[in-house]
Design an enzyme around this catalytic site. Structure first.
Site: not given
Ligand code: NAG
Ligand code: NAG
Ligand code: NAG
Ligand code: NAG
Length: 314
Positions: A242, A290
Site C-alpha cells: 500500500y 512501500h
C-alpha cells in the site's frame, strides 16, 4: 541511442504542447492551476497528463458522517494491516467517531477567490541546509508529516503547520490551530483516535502509542479508506502493498489545494533515505514495505508535467 533520444525529444514536445493547451484552458476557466474543473481536465488534449488521467474528484479524501464506504474498499483496506474485525464493527466505530469529531470536516474550499497554495513538507534529509523555511511559511496551507519537527529547524522547514498527518504510532500533540489528519490503517486506529481525545487509550497491541493527545478536536479529519485505495489502485497502479503516508499526502494535496509545492521528499544528495532531524540508523531501510521507487517516479512525473513543484534541496 540516437533513436532513443529522438523518441524522448518527440515525447517531450508532445507533452510540452499538451501542457500549454492544458494551462491555457485551465487558466481561462478560473485563474488557478489545479481546480475542480472537470471540463478542462476531461478534454482530449490533456489526456497525456498524469494528473488529468488519474485524478478523480469524486473520491472524497476525508470521511464524513455521510460517507458510504463500499464493501470493496473495506475489503482492500482490511488487508493492508490484516484487520480481523468485520465491516459492521468498522461502521459502528465510524459512527462513534462522529459523535466526537466534526461530521462534515471543512475542506477549506479550493479555488474560491484566489488560489490556495500548499506546501507539503516531507521529512527527507534533503531539507538540511536547504533554507526553504521562508518559502514554506509563505504558502497558505502547510502540511507536515508524523514527527517532523519545526523547532530548531525553522530556517529549513518553516514554522507554521496547518495540517499534520499522522497515524497512532507517529502521533504528537498539536497547536490548537493545527488540523490533525489521521491515516487509519485498521479499526483500532479509529478506536485510538476516539480514546486519545476522551478516556485515554490503554490497549496494548501497539508497540508504543500515546494514550492521550492534545489537539483541537474541532479540527480533526480522518482519511477515507476509499481514498487510500484510490491512491494505491489508480495512482500507483496497485504496485506495492500500500502507498506510504507521504505519497498519499501528495495525492491529498492535489485534491484540496490549487497549487502544490512539495518539499522534503526523496533521498539526500548521497542517496540516503533519511530524516532531516535524526541520524539514519538502518542504512538498508530504503522505503520499507512501500513501493518507494515507483512513488518517486510518479512524483517526478507530476513535477515534470508541472502539476506540482518539487524542491529537492541543494
Ligand atoms: C471515479 O470514482 C468513482 C467512484 O469510485 C467511479 O464510479 C468513477 O467511475 C471514477 N471515474 C473515473 C473517470 O474513473
Ligand atoms: C499556534 O501556532 C501559530 C503559528 O503557526 C501561532 O501563531 C499561535 O500563537 C499558536 N497557538 C497556540 C495556542 O500556541
Ligand atoms: C482553540 O480553538 C477553538 C476554535 O477552534 C477555540 O474555541 C478555543 O478557545 C481554542 N482554545 C485555546 C486554548 O486557544
Ligand atoms: C548519508 O549517510 C552517510 C552515512 O550515514 C553520511 O556519512 C553522509 O553524510 C550522508 N549524506 C548526507 C548528504 O547527509
Amino acid at each position: 541511442m540516437a533513436l532513443k533520444l529522438k523518441t524522448a525529444l518527440c515525447l517531450l514536445s508532445v507533452i510540452a504542447i499538451g501542457l500549454v493547451v492544458f494551462r491555457i484552458t485551465f487558466l481561462d476557466y478560473s485563474g488557478c492551476f489545479l481546480g475542480q474543473s472537470s471540463s478542462a481536465y476531461d478534454s482530449e488534449e490533456n489526456n497525456n497528463v498524469l494528473f488529468a488521467r488519474r485524478l478523480n474528484w469524486s473520491i472524497e479524501p476525508f470521511l464524513t458522517a455521510k460517507t458510504k464506504l463500499s464493501e470493496d474498499a473495506f475489503n482492500w483496506w482490511k488487508l493492508i494491516q490484516m484487520e480481523k474485525r468485520d465491516f459492521a464493527v468498522y461502521k459502528a466505530t465510524v459512527s462513534k467517531l462522529f459523535e466526537i469529531f466534526p461530521p462534515t470536516p471543512d475542506l477549506g474550499k479550493a479555488c474560491s477567490a484566489r488560489c490556495r497554495t500548499c506546501a507539503v513538507v516531507g521529512n527527507s534529509a534533503n531539507l538540511k541546509g536547504s533554507g526553504y523555511g521562508r518559502l514554506i511559511d509563505y504558502q497558505d496551507v502547510i502540511i507536515r508529516m508524523n514527527f517532523g519537527p519545526t523547532k530548531g529547524y525553522e530556517k529549513d522547514v518553516g514554522t507554521r503547520t496547518t495540517y499534520r498527518v499522522m497515524y497512532p504510532e507517529s502521533a504528537m500533540d498539536l497547536n490548537n490551530s493545527t488540523h490533525l489528519v489521521l491515516f487509519p490503517f485498521k479499526i483500532q486506529d479509529l478506536d485510538w483516535l476516539i480514546k486519545a481525545f476522551t478516556t485515554g487509550f490503554s490497549g496494548r497491541s501497539y508497540a508504543a502509542v500515546k494514550s492521550k493527545i492534545k489537539a483541537n478536536k474541532d479540527l480533526v479529519k480522518v482519511i477515507n479508506p476509499a481514498f487510500m485505495m484510490y491512491s494505491h489502485k489508480i495512482w500507483l497502479e496497485g504496485k506495492g502493498t500500500y502507498p506510504s503516508t507521504g505519497f498519499m499526502t501528495v495525492i491529498l494535496a492535489l485534491h484540496i489545494c490549487d497549487e502544490v509545492q512539495v518539499f522534503g521528499y526523496g533521498a539526500d544528495s548521497d542517496g540516503n533515505w533519511s530524516h532531516y532531524f535524526e541520524v539514519l540508523r538502518n542504512k538498508n531501510f530504503k522505503t520499507g514495505i512501500h513501493p518507494g521507487k515507483h512513488e518517486h517516479e510518479i512524483l517526478q512525473q507530476l513535477a515534470y508535467e508541472k502539476t506540482v513543484k518539487l524542491y529537492q534541496g541543494l
